[in-house]
Design an enzyme around this catalytic site. Structure first.
Site, PDB file in Angstrom:
ATOM      1  N   HIS A  88      20.235   6.556 -49.932  1.00  0.00           N
ATOM      2  CA  HIS A  88      19.553   7.518 -50.436  1.00  0.00           C
ATOM      3  C   HIS A  88      20.513   8.243 -51.450  1.00  0.00           C
ATOM      4  O   HIS A  88      20.997   8.630 -52.282  1.00  0.00           O
ATOM      5  CB  HIS A  88      19.579   8.691 -49.470  1.00  0.00           C
ATOM      6  CG  HIS A  88      18.646   8.912 -48.279  1.00  0.00           C
ATOM      7  ND1 HIS A  88      17.243   8.980 -48.515  1.00  0.00           N
ATOM      8  CD2 HIS A  88      19.038   8.224 -46.461  1.00  0.00           C
ATOM      9  CE1 HIS A  88      15.921   8.634 -47.170  1.00  0.00           C
ATOM     10  NE2 HIS A  88      17.362   7.762 -47.025  1.00  0.00           N
TER      11      HIS A  88
ATOM     12  N   HIS B 107      15.932   8.405 -56.174  1.00  0.00           N
ATOM     13  CA  HIS B 107      15.815   6.950 -54.664  1.00  0.00           C
ATOM     14  C   HIS B 107      14.840   7.644 -54.015  1.00  0.00           C
ATOM     15  O   HIS B 107      14.408   8.902 -54.356  1.00  0.00           O
ATOM     16  CB  HIS B 107      16.906   7.050 -53.806  1.00  0.00           C
ATOM     17  CG  HIS B 107      17.627   8.292 -52.595  1.00  0.00           C
ATOM     18  ND1 HIS B 107      18.094   9.335 -53.064  1.00  0.00           N
ATOM     19  CD2 HIS B 107      16.180   8.583 -51.535  1.00  0.00           C
ATOM     20  CE1 HIS B 107      17.951  10.672 -52.074  1.00  0.00           C
ATOM     21  NE2 HIS B 107      17.391  10.277 -51.657  1.00  0.00           N
TER      22      HIS B 107
ATOM     23  N   ASP C   4      12.554   9.442 -50.780  1.00  0.00           N
ATOM     24  CA  ASP C   4      11.927   9.052 -48.983  1.00  0.00           C
ATOM     25  C   ASP C   4      11.004   8.458 -48.571  1.00  0.00           C
ATOM     26  O   ASP C   4      10.118   9.200 -49.477  1.00  0.00           O
ATOM     27  CB  ASP C   4      12.377  10.415 -48.249  1.00  0.00           C
ATOM     28  CG  ASP C   4      13.435  11.086 -49.004  1.00  0.00           C
ATOM     29  OD1 ASP C   4      14.819  10.163 -49.041  1.00  0.00           O
ATOM     30  OD2 ASP C   4      13.823  12.751 -48.654  1.00  0.00           O
TER      31      ASP C   4
ATOM     32  N   HIS D 232      12.074   8.810 -42.771  1.00  0.00           N
ATOM     33  CA  HIS D 232      13.211   9.364 -42.528  1.00  0.00           C
ATOM     34  C   HIS D 232      13.270  10.602 -42.419  1.00  0.00           C
ATOM     35  O   HIS D 232      14.590  10.591 -41.544  1.00  0.00           O
ATOM     36  CB  HIS D 232      13.607   9.711 -44.754  1.00  0.00           C
ATOM     37  CG  HIS D 232      14.553  10.482 -44.722  1.00  0.00           C
ATOM     38  ND1 HIS D 232      15.668  10.076 -43.793  1.00  0.00           N
ATOM     39  CD2 HIS D 232      15.088  10.985 -45.752  1.00  0.00           C
ATOM     40  CE1 HIS D 232      16.838  10.649 -44.693  1.00  0.00           C
ATOM     41  NE2 HIS D 232      16.242  11.663 -45.545  1.00  0.00           N
TER      42      HIS D 232
ATOM     43  N   HIS E 112      11.272  18.728 -45.501  1.00  0.00           N
ATOM     44  CA  HIS E 112      10.729  17.110 -45.407  1.00  0.00           C
ATOM     45  C   HIS E 112       9.921  17.529 -44.316  1.00  0.00           C
ATOM     46  O   HIS E 112       8.996  15.968 -45.295  1.00  0.00           O
ATOM     47  CB  HIS E 112      12.400  16.631 -45.213  1.00  0.00           C
ATOM     48  CG  HIS E 112      13.183  16.157 -45.931  1.00  0.00           C
ATOM     49  ND1 HIS E 112      14.063  16.911 -46.502  1.00  0.00           N
ATOM     50  CD2 HIS E 112      13.095  15.183 -47.008  1.00  0.00           C
ATOM     51  CE1 HIS E 112      15.507  16.039 -47.104  1.00  0.00           C
ATOM     52  NE2 HIS E 112      14.560  15.306 -47.130  1.00  0.00           N
TER      53      HIS E 112
ATOM     54  N   GLU F  44      14.109  11.815 -54.716  1.00  0.00           N
ATOM     55  CA  GLU F  44      15.081  12.810 -55.248  1.00  0.00           C
ATOM     56  C   GLU F  44      16.152  11.867 -55.945  1.00  0.00           C
ATOM     57  O   GLU F  44      15.955  11.046 -56.384  1.00  0.00           O
ATOM     58  CB  GLU F  44      15.639  12.894 -53.831  1.00  0.00           C
ATOM     59  CG  GLU F  44      14.603  13.741 -52.970  1.00  0.00           C
ATOM     60  CD  GLU F  44      15.078  13.256 -51.886  1.00  0.00           C
ATOM     61  OE1 GLU F  44      14.947  15.047 -50.700  1.00  0.00           O
ATOM     62  OE2 GLU F  44      15.560  12.412 -51.083  1.00  0.00           O
TER      63      GLU F  44
END
Ligand SMILES: [Zn+2]
Length: 209
Positions: A47, A51, A53, A57, A162, A174
């Site tokens: 992360h 990057h 997710d 995650h 999330h 992100e």
């Protein structure tokens, strides 16, 4: 046509999430010392910097990063300007953000983007998507959502945002830097490293427009 590199440069002084390992990037063989070539070694959280997710995650039975569909990661994308006074992307803020009805990929340009050029320490007060904002977003036909700091979710309150987005299979991008990019429509190329069974992966990300 211009290619905008919206990826952060990975280096040992790049801010990382509190508690994550800092970036280790060092050269281990050197031509001037008699080695036949220069080789560097890297160790870091997946992360780190810009990057994606993967669902795994935050969802233990979720998909891992190497299985994310390229169709979600590449294609038309909108950069949506969010006013500097906004702290949280709530449902109310998002309803007024003029997100095009046909948008499948959106990147939010907030005051976070200005952080990258000035601050080399982690900033807890970054702009992020509130839980009710995530509920609002999953009602749209979105495949990818990008944020310009290291998490889509507020610091200290990561789980609901999330889980809501990842449960719908939305790719979370992100740590993009949109400081040089104007709001509007672009072609997005987001190509995370193909790491086996990983919850995320660093990506080189460009916008063309
Ligand atoms: Zn992440």
């Amino acid at each position: 046509m211009k290619i905008y590199d919206i990826s952060l440069t990975i280096s040992p002084d790049l801010p990382v999430w509190p508690g994550d390992p800092s970036v280790e990037l060092k050269q281990v063989t050197f031509i001037p010392k008699g080695d036949s070539c220069n080789i560097s070694h890297v160790a870091m959280s997946v992360h780190t910097g810009t990057h994606v997710d993967a669902p795994y995650h935050f969802l233990n039975d979720g998909e891992t990063v190497e299985t994310l569909p390229l169709e979600a990661l590449v294609g038309p994308a909108y950069v949506i300007q969010i006013h500097d006074a906004v702290d949280r992307l709530t449902a109310e803020v998002l309803a007024q953000a003029e997100i095009p009805a046909d948008a499948e990929r959106i990147l939010f340009k907030t005051r976070n983007s200005a952080i990258w050029g000035s601050e080399r320490t982690f900033q807890k007060g970054f702009v992020a998507i509130a839980a009710d904002g995530a509920e609002w977003l999953v009602k749209r036909n979105l495949r990818l959502i990008g944020m310009d700091y290291l998490s889509v979710a507020p610091f200290g309150d990561a789980t609901d945002t999330h889980q809501t987005l990842l449960r719908r299979g939305i790719v979370l991008l992100e740590g993009v830097d949109l400081s040089e990019v104007q709001p509007g429509r672009y072609e997005l190329y987001c190509l995370p490293l193909k790491l086996s069974k990983s919850d995320g992966a660093p990506a080189r990300v460009v916008l063309i427009g």
